[in-house]
Design a protein around this motif. Structure first.
Motif, mmCIF file in Angstrom:
data_model
loop_
_atom_site.group_PDB
_atom_site.id
_atom_site.type_symbol
_atom_site.label_atom_id
_atom_site.label_comp_id
_atom_site.label_asym_id
_atom_site.label_seq_id
_atom_site.Cartn_x
_atom_site.Cartn_y
_atom_site.Cartn_z
ATOM 1 N N ARG A 1 4.250 0.186 -15.156
ATOM 2 C CA ARG A 1 5.723 0.331 -14.834
ATOM 3 C C ARG A 1 4.704 1.228 -13.395
ATOM 4 N NH1 ARG A 1 9.202 4.343 -17.125
ATOM 5 N NH2 ARG A 1 9.929 3.826 -15.403
ATOM 6 N N PHE A 2 3.816 1.935 -13.528
ATOM 7 C CA PHE A 2 3.219 3.255 -12.594
ATOM 8 C C PHE A 2 2.354 2.208 -11.203
ATOM 9 C CE2 PHE A 2 -0.270 4.978 -11.720
ATOM 10 C CZ PHE A 2 -0.326 6.463 -11.128
ATOM 11 N N GLY A 3 1.967 0.768 -12.213
ATOM 12 C CA GLY A 3 1.367 0.004 -11.158
ATOM 13 C C GLY A 3 2.061 -0.496 -9.836
ATOM 14 N N TYR A 4 3.414 -1.349 -10.513
ATOM 15 C CA TYR A 4 4.049 -2.268 -9.605
ATOM 16 C C TYR A 4 4.829 -0.856 -8.583
ATOM 17 C CZ TYR A 4 8.471 -4.263 -8.664
ATOM 18 O OH TYR A 4 9.015 -5.030 -8.085
ATOM 19 N N ALA A 5 5.116 0.416 -9.014
ATOM 20 C CA ALA A 5 5.438 1.148 -7.754
ATOM 21 C C ALA A 5 4.573 2.310 -7.241
ATOM 22 C CB ALA A 5 6.278 2.796 -9.669
ATOM 23 N N CYS A 6 3.667 1.654 -8.090
ATOM 24 C CA CYS A 6 3.078 2.166 -6.407
ATOM 25 C C CYS A 6 2.392 1.519 -5.441
ATOM 26 C CB CYS A 6 1.256 2.767 -7.173
ATOM 27 S SG CYS A 6 1.237 4.342 -8.037
ATOM 28 N N VAL A 7 2.609 0.058 -5.676
ATOM 29 C CA VAL A 7 2.646 -1.197 -4.679
ATOM 30 C C VAL A 7 4.291 -0.151 -3.945
ATOM 31 C CG1 VAL A 7 2.634 -3.120 -4.703
ATOM 32 C CG2 VAL A 7 1.005 -2.659 -6.384
ATOM 33 N N GLU A 8 5.056 -0.771 -4.540
ATOM 34 C CA GLU A 8 6.623 -0.697 -4.028
ATOM 35 C C GLU A 8 6.351 0.495 -3.002
ATOM 36 O OE1 GLU A 8 8.942 -3.167 -4.061
ATOM 37 O OE2 GLU A 8 7.565 -3.555 -4.819
ATOM 38 N N ARG A 9 5.157 1.576 -3.277
ATOM 39 C CA ARG A 9 5.156 2.952 -2.499
ATOM 40 C C ARG A 9 4.075 2.564 -1.395
ATOM 41 N NH1 ARG A 9 10.380 4.041 -1.589
ATOM 42 N NH2 ARG A 9 11.755 4.944 -3.534
ATOM 43 N N GLY A 10 3.605 1.679 -1.244
ATOM 44 C CA GLY A 10 2.518 1.628 -0.475
ATOM 45 C C GLY A 10 1.037 2.464 -0.732
ATOM 46 N N ILE A 11 1.475 2.761 -2.193
ATOM 47 C CA ILE A 11 -0.739 2.947 -2.699
ATOM 48 C C ILE A 11 -0.844 1.912 -3.140
ATOM 49 C CG2 ILE A 11 -0.090 5.340 -1.670
ATOM 50 C CD1 ILE A 11 1.285 5.930 -4.603
ATOM 51 N N PRO A 12 -1.388 1.277 -3.368
ATOM 52 C CA PRO A 12 -2.159 -0.128 -3.701
ATOM 53 C C PRO A 12 -3.557 0.182 -4.510
ATOM 54 C CG PRO A 12 -1.845 -1.176 -1.800
ATOM 55 C CD PRO A 12 -1.011 0.846 -1.795
ATOM 56 N N ALA A 13 -3.475 1.332 -3.641
ATOM 57 C CA ALA A 13 -5.126 1.452 -4.345
ATOM 58 C C ALA A 13 -5.196 2.136 -5.420
ATOM 59 C CB ALA A 13 -5.774 3.371 -3.115
ATOM 60 N N LEU A 14 -4.079 2.858 -5.766
ATOM 61 C CA LEU A 14 -3.825 3.945 -6.917
ATOM 62 C C LEU A 14 -2.769 2.557 -8.265
ATOM 63 C CD1 LEU A 14 -1.876 7.432 -6.146
ATOM 64 C CD2 LEU A 14 -4.728 6.614 -6.656
ATOM 65 N N ALA A 15 -2.454 1.454 -7.872
ATOM 66 C CA ALA A 15 -1.682 0.230 -8.757
ATOM 67 C C ALA A 15 -3.289 -0.472 -9.041
ATOM 68 C CB ALA A 15 -1.231 -0.101 -8.034
ATOM 69 N N VAL A 16 -4.514 -0.302 -8.665
ATOM 70 C CA VAL A 16 -5.014 -1.419 -9.251
ATOM 71 C C VAL A 16 -5.854 -0.893 -10.065
ATOM 72 C CG1 VAL A 16 -7.577 -2.436 -8.462
ATOM 73 C CG2 VAL A 16 -5.939 -2.460 -6.981
ATOM 74 N N PRO A 17 -6.189 0.187 -10.657
ATOM 75 C CA PRO A 17 -7.319 0.557 -11.717
ATOM 76 C C PRO A 17 -6.029 0.357 -13.107
ATOM 77 C CG PRO A 17 -6.585 2.408 -10.555
ATOM 78 C CD PRO A 17 -7.007 0.918 -9.891
ATOM 79 N N ALA A 18 -4.906 1.126 -12.739
ATOM 80 C CA ALA A 18 -3.568 1.193 -13.619
ATOM 81 C C ALA A 18 -3.396 -0.546 -14.246
ATOM 82 C CB ALA A 18 -2.371 1.584 -12.978
ATOM 83 N N LEU A 19 -2.895 -1.359 -13.013
ATOM 84 C CA LEU A 19 -2.771 -2.589 -14.130
ATOM 85 C C LEU A 19 -3.992 -3.363 -14.192
ATOM 86 C CD1 LEU A 19 -0.688 -3.496 -10.549
ATOM 87 C CD2 LEU A 19 0.315 -3.653 -12.313
ATOM 88 N N ARG A 20 -5.317 -3.372 -13.526
ATOM 89 C CA ARG A 20 -6.586 -3.883 -14.482
ATOM 90 C C ARG A 20 -6.142 -3.675 -15.805
ATOM 91 N NH1 ARG A 20 -10.544 -6.758 -12.038
ATOM 92 N NH2 ARG A 20 -10.463 -6.502 -9.621
ATOM 93 N N GLU A 21 -5.962 -2.463 -16.256
ATOM 94 C CA GLU A 21 -5.917 -1.728 -17.803
ATOM 95 C C GLU A 21 -4.724 -2.614 -18.147
ATOM 96 O OE1 GLU A 21 -7.021 0.248 -21.263
ATOM 97 O OE2 GLU A 21 -8.221 -0.004 -19.533
ATOM 98 N N ALA A 22 -3.627 -2.142 -17.744
ATOM 99 C CA ALA A 22 -2.641 -3.196 -18.075
ATOM 100 C C ALA A 22 -2.295 -3.988 -18.657
ATOM 101 C CB ALA A 22 -0.824 -2.717 -17.203
ATOM 102 N N LEU A 23 -3.340 -5.000 -17.747
ATOM 103 C CA LEU A 23 -3.820 -6.675 -17.789
ATOM 104 C C LEU A 23 -4.436 -7.111 -19.087
ATOM 105 C CD1 LEU A 23 -3.780 -9.623 -17.295
ATOM 106 C CD2 LEU A 23 -5.241 -9.222 -15.532
#
Length: 445
Positions: free
Chosen positions: A71-93
């Motif tokens: 959810r955190f990674g998705y919201a970061c992508v939606e709000r234009g900060i994909p750099a913060l999304a990547v590590p969160a989504l890697r761990e989620a994966l």
């Protein structure tokens, strides 16, 4: 707490949220997402991003749950900060691929209320969002490696289509072709993207780019457009033919029109008229093009055949007009002088003079050095479009001097490239291509 996180917190508390976010972006890969989340929540609240604030708070409260990280990674992508999304989504994966959690106990008696069901987060869902975040950062090689690693999770559409797309943007045309040829027929919303990458592959095969510094070759392969000039500054220092910032002048406009004339001759295209866009800069350049080519000029009307539509900078044009230009009338050509390569316009021009991140048009207020060497602001040029067109025609058409590091690019070389490209040029929709592709260039943060 990491040094970077401490610095970001200090910047926020000192009233610099933009500086705090820049620091977080740069430090994202080295700090756990759960540690970043409380500060991101504060930044999101200040910006009015309720979705991101809630997702950040949820991650801070549940730092090791895949769903919270997603959810955190998705919201970061939606709000234009994909750099913060990547590590969160890697761990989620990683967590979503692990064994599912043990079921909750239900008590001794079956008559007890049924507990809340835990649903496992689908790894494929996380994978696709992570690929989206990497694409937004133009980390196409990383996205490609990730897709290859998890191919067993994937379907053809959109998953393996994304493999094709990221392979192209990473310069891996052989890989892109192999995967593309094995794809099933797309349906629904995926028909147009499938055709788009198919056209890219056709152009790349017909005129293969010569390495990861061939800006003109890759620009043509990916966008279908012809790039008229390369920046004469900083080629070997990371610009590779693009501009970061340009204070443009009338000589550059005239030089671009001369190169346009050379491309039209090389491809055998003879516009019947020039279509004038309403903004002053585009109108001025269009009137100058009309005079130079010896054809009449009229206000642009969608559907006009054999028209050359002239824009100074599509990013500054009316969005509805730009959207109309994504589909071409028979024989229609779109010429743009200054094309933004970091925030690409909604339609990819068939011909553009230069690629730039930020441009100051010749008639806009700019900066110059005073006699004592200090920068000073210049006044805007208030002349009408008709007067500016006359000034463009009177300007020096010679190419600008540079630092001598950019490869030679004579008119004959451009004409030869255009002639080889002509068979697949100016055909089909003008798709927007958001990535700068395999050729990397320096940019402002």
């Amino acid at each position: 707490m990491s040094t970077e996180l401490s610095k970001a917190r200090e910047l926020l508390e000192s009233g610099d949220p933009e500086g705090a976010m820049r620091t977080l972006r740069l430090a994202a890969d080295g700090v756990a997402s759960a540690e970043v989340a409380p500060l991101v929540a504060r930044l999101a609240e200040g910006a009015g991003f309720t979705d991101l604030a809630e997702a950040s708070a949820d991650l801070a409260a549940r730092p090791v749950e895949a769903e919270s990280l997603y959810r955190f990674g998705y919201a970061c992508v939606e709000r234009g900060i994909p750099a913060l999304a990547v590590p969160a989504l890697r761990e989620a994966l990683r967590l979503s691929l692990a064994s599912p959690p043990e079921p909750e106990r239900t008590g001794f008696f079956r008559r007890m209320a049924k507990p809340r069901t835990r649903t496992r987060l689908a790894p494929r869902r996380v994978l696709l969002e992570l690929v989206t975040a990497l694409e937004r950062l133009e980390r196409h090689a990383d996205a490609l490696a990730l897709l290859h690693e998890h191919d067993s999770l994937m379907e053809d559409w959109p998953d393996r289509y994304l493999t094709v797309y990221n392979a192209l943007m990473a310069g891996r045309t052989d890989t892109a072709r192999q995967v593309f040829d094995r794809l099933s027929e797309p349906e629904g919303v995926w028909v147009a993207p499938g055709r788009r990458v198919g056209r890219m592959l056709e152009r790349a095969a017909a005129l293969p780019p010569a390495g990861d510094q061939d800006l003109r070759g890759w620009h043509y392969a990916l966008t279908g457009g012809l790039l008229l000039t390369l920046s004469p500054h900083g080629f070997d220092q990371g610009m590779t033919g693009r501009w970061a910032f340009l204070q443009d002048d009338l000589d550059s406009c005239r030089h671009g029109l001369e190169r346009l004339r050379a491309v039209l001759a090389a491809t055998g295209r003879e516009p019947a008229s020039v279509g004038l866009l309403p903004d002053r800069g585009s109108r001025a350049l269009g009137l100058a093009a009309s005079r130079l080519l010896g054809v009449p000029a009229h206000p642009y009307r969608p559907g006009t055949p054999d028209v050359l539509v002239v824009a100074y900078d599509l990013s500054a044009c009316d969005p509805d007009t730009v959207h109309a230009l994504t589909e071409r009338a028979p024989g229609e050509l779109l010429f743009e002088h200054a094309t933004c390569w970091t925030e690409t316009p909604g339609a990819s021009a068939d011909v553009c003079t230069l690629l730039v991140q930020s441009v100051t048009a010749p008639w806009e207020p700019g900066l110059r050095l005073s006699e004592d060497g200090r920068p000073e602001r210049t006044e805007p040029d208030g002349r009408s479009a008709e007067e500016l067109a006359e000034a463009i025609l009177a300007a020096d058409p010679a190419p600008p001097e540079g630092d001598g590091q950019t490869p030679d690019d004579p008119d004959a070389a451009l004409a030869a490239f255009a002639a080889r490209a002509a068979g697949l040029w100016a055909d089909g929709p003008r798709d927007r291509i958001r990535s700068s592709g395999p050729v990397r260039s320096g940019r402002f943060a």
